[in-house]
Motif scaffolding. Structure first.
Motif, PDB file in Angstrom:
ATOM      1  N   ASP A  15       0.810  -1.226   0.000  1.00  0.00           N
ATOM      2  CA  ASP A  15       0.000   0.000   0.000  1.00  0.00           C
ATOM      3  C   ASP A  15       0.842   1.275   0.000  1.00  0.00           C
ATOM      4  O   ASP A  15       0.368   2.330  -0.378  1.00  0.00           O
ATOM      5  N   VAL A  19       0.656   5.493  -2.544  1.00  0.00           N
ATOM      6  CA  VAL A  19       0.871   6.921  -2.280  1.00  0.00           C
ATOM      7  C   VAL A  19       1.913   7.483  -3.252  1.00  0.00           C
ATOM      8  O   VAL A  19       1.723   8.561  -3.819  1.00  0.00           O
ATOM      9  N   ARG A  22       0.342   7.951  -6.798  1.00  0.00           N
ATOM     10  CA  ARG A  22      -0.584   9.069  -6.990  1.00  0.00           C
ATOM     11  C   ARG A  22       0.120  10.417  -6.871  1.00  0.00           C
ATOM     12  O   ARG A  22      -0.268  11.385  -7.525  1.00  0.00           O
ATOM     13  N   LYS A  23       1.185  10.464  -6.074  1.00  0.00           N
ATOM     14  CA  LYS A  23       1.954  11.715  -5.978  1.00  0.00           C
ATOM     15  C   LYS A  23       2.678  11.994  -7.288  1.00  0.00           C
ATOM     16  O   LYS A  23       2.710  13.132  -7.763  1.00  0.00           O
ATOM     17  N   THR A  44      -6.635  10.673  -7.777  1.00  0.00           N
ATOM     18  CA  THR A  44      -7.620   9.759  -7.192  1.00  0.00           C
ATOM     19  C   THR A  44      -7.797   8.525  -8.077  1.00  0.00           C
ATOM     20  O   THR A  44      -7.856   7.391  -7.585  1.00  0.00           O
ATOM     21  N   GLU A  48      -7.038   4.593  -7.122  1.00  0.00           N
ATOM     22  CA  GLU A  48      -7.994   3.481  -7.267  1.00  0.00           C
ATOM     23  C   GLU A  48      -7.398   2.335  -8.086  1.00  0.00           C
ATOM     24  O   GLU A  48      -7.509   1.164  -7.703  1.00  0.00           O
ATOM     25  N   ARG A  51      -4.582   0.645  -6.070  1.00  0.00           N
ATOM     26  CA  ARG A  51      -5.079  -0.177  -4.980  1.00  0.00           C
ATOM     27  C   ARG A  51      -5.700  -1.466  -5.488  1.00  0.00           C
ATOM     28  O   ARG A  51      -5.552  -2.524  -4.878  1.00  0.00           O
ATOM     29  N   LEU A 101     -16.334  -0.757  -1.775  1.00  0.00           N
ATOM     30  CA  LEU A 101     -17.591  -0.121  -2.158  1.00  0.00           C
ATOM     31  C   LEU A 101     -17.917  -0.413  -3.625  1.00  0.00           C
ATOM     32  O   LEU A 101     -19.024  -0.154  -4.082  1.00  0.00           O
TER      33      LEU A 101
ATOM     34  N   ASP B  18       0.183  11.625   3.094  1.00  0.00           N
ATOM     35  CA  ASP B  18       0.810  10.375   2.667  1.00  0.00           C
ATOM     36  C   ASP B  18       0.400   9.188   3.550  1.00  0.00           C
ATOM     37  O   ASP B  18       1.095   8.194   3.618  1.00  0.00           O
ATOM     38  N   ILE B  19      -0.741   9.321   4.189  1.00  0.00           N
ATOM     39  CA  ILE B  19      -1.224   8.226   5.035  1.00  0.00           C
ATOM     40  C   ILE B  19      -1.590   7.027   4.156  1.00  0.00           C
ATOM     41  O   ILE B  19      -2.356   7.142   3.212  1.00  0.00           O
ATOM     42  N   GLY B  20      -0.978   5.910   4.446  1.00  0.00           N
ATOM     43  CA  GLY B  20      -1.216   4.707   3.656  1.00  0.00           C
ATOM     44  C   GLY B  20      -2.354   3.878   4.238  1.00  0.00           C
ATOM     45  O   GLY B  20      -2.880   4.186   5.304  1.00  0.00           O
ATOM     46  N   ASP B  21      -2.717   2.827   3.529  1.00  0.00           N
ATOM     47  CA  ASP B  21      -3.827   1.982   3.969  1.00  0.00           C
ATOM     48  C   ASP B  21      -3.535   1.381   5.339  1.00  0.00           C
ATOM     49  O   ASP B  21      -4.405   1.325   6.208  1.00  0.00           O
ATOM     50  N   HIS B  22      -2.293   0.926   5.488  1.00  0.00           N
ATOM     51  CA  HIS B  22      -1.918   0.273   6.732  1.00  0.00           C
ATOM     52  C   HIS B  22      -1.913   1.287   7.882  1.00  0.00           C
ATOM     53  O   HIS B  22      -2.324   0.968   9.004  1.00  0.00           O
ATOM     54  N   ASP B  23      -1.462   2.523   7.594  1.00  0.00           N
ATOM     55  CA  ASP B  23      -1.477   3.581   8.611  1.00  0.00           C
ATOM     56  C   ASP B  23      -2.898   3.872   9.075  1.00  0.00           C
ATOM     57  O   ASP B  23      -3.152   4.149  10.248  1.00  0.00           O
ATOM     58  N   ASP B  54      -9.837   8.627  -1.529  1.00  0.00           N
ATOM     59  CA  ASP B  54     -10.441   7.723  -2.507  1.00  0.00           C
ATOM     60  C   ASP B  54     -11.437   6.788  -1.831  1.00  0.00           C
ATOM     61  O   ASP B  54     -11.831   7.013  -0.682  1.00  0.00           O
ATOM     62  N   PHE B  56     -11.156   3.851  -0.672  1.00  0.00           N
ATOM     63  CA  PHE B  56     -10.647   3.231   0.557  1.00  0.00           C
ATOM     64  C   PHE B  56     -10.641   4.249   1.702  1.00  0.00           C
ATOM     65  O   PHE B  56     -11.061   3.942   2.818  1.00  0.00           O
ATOM     66  N   ARG B  59     -14.060   4.719   2.998  1.00  0.00           N
ATOM     67  CA  ARG B  59     -14.498   3.548   3.763  1.00  0.00           C
ATOM     68  C   ARG B  59     -13.850   3.559   5.151  1.00  0.00           C
ATOM     69  O   ARG B  59     -14.482   3.245   6.153  1.00  0.00           O
TER      70      ARG B  59
END
Ligand code: ATP
Ligand code: MG
Lengths: 134, 119
Positions: A15, A19, A22-23, A44, A48, A51, A101, B18-23, B54, B56, B59
């Protein structure tokens, strides 16, 4: 297509690279002269697609470049995951085979000007996304 | 990543871009624990630094809100950037059951209303 502009490839294994991807996309979108709103939309969409690769395909890569024919961004998301069995269904709002979703893929398509999915069950998926500077 | 601070009876959380899914998952666990420890009634989730929210992200905000409500606290998300709000609409993301406010002050006011209504 051989493009002279910037080209960034982000390998997606976890994951954290979502980041990064997208950056990188946002930066290129900014260089191309996209509005702030469009930059966020593009970032965005990348988020998606990236991910989906991490979650549904277990890894892959995203390549971001510029279109050569006219100002625009080209994104290719490739993986060697399980493929998408029913593309039409996957593109419907609210369809998810996981706990998501089910909005990522249809959302990315809405944001794009051109959107194409190439997929083979058992072999992988490539998604081609393009958006032009209005 | 993200910072959690106590602000009177409230918890104030800023989510980094820059917060990731795991964070996000880690944040949920930390917030959960802090809410219980401090018996917090209100939690402010400041997303003004986030350039992308996004499907995720939405959610996770919904999950955090629901989990905190189970612990007896109300959460308010504040600071959604205009471009981010537009992108959320494009993606058909609705932030269902999540309270939102313009900024920190508005979030504090809203929490006063929300938590008083539940006394
Ligand atoms: N790269 C991929 N490889 C395999 N299957 C995929 C891929 N991308 C999408 N899918 C399939 O398409 C479905 C729809 O994708 P979509 O992104 O819209 O929803 P989701 O990822 O399930 O949830 P979310 O709203 O969190 O994105 C997924 O549930 C998955 O089954
Ligand atoms: Mg998805």
């Amino acid at each position: 297509m051989s493009d002279a502009g910037p080209r960034v490839r982000v390998e997606l294994t976890s994951d954290h690279e979502i980041v990064h991807a997208r950056k990188a996309g946002r930066e290129i979108a900014q260089q191309l002269g996209f509005s702030t709103t469009d930059q966020v939309l593009i970032a965005t969409a990348i988020s998606e697609l990236a991910r989906n690769i991490v979650l549904h395909a277990g890894g892959g890569a995203i390549e971001i470049s510029t279109v050569s024919s006219r100002p625009g961004i080209a994104i290719v998301a490739t993986d060697t995951g399980p493929g998408i069995r029913d593309v039409e269904l996957a593109l419907q709002d609210g369809y998810s085979t996981g706990i998501g979703l089910g909005l990522g893929l249809p959302g990315a398509r809405r944001i794009s000007d051109e959107f194409m999915i190439e997929t083979r069950v058992g072999h992988g998926t490539s998604i081609f996304f393009r958006k032009y500077v209005p | 990543m993200s910072v959690v601070a106590k602000h009177g009876d409230l918890l104030y959380v800023t989510l980094d871009d820059d917060i990731g899914d795991h964070d996000m998952q880690t944040l949920l666990e930390r917030l959960s624990a802090m809410t219980i420890r401090h018996k917090s009634r209100g939690v402010i989730l400041d997303v003004s630094a986030m350039e992308v929210i996004d499907s995720f992200g939405c959610r996770m905000l919904q999950t955090i809100t629901t989990v905190l409500r189970i612990h007896g606290a109300r959460a308010v998300v504040c600071g959604v950037r205009p471009a981010v709000a537009f992108a959320m609409v494009q993606l058909a993301l609705r932030l269902e059951d999540v309270e939102t406010a313009l900024d920190f002050e508005d979030a504090v006011q809203l929490l006063h209303v929300l938590t008083r209504a539940h006394v």
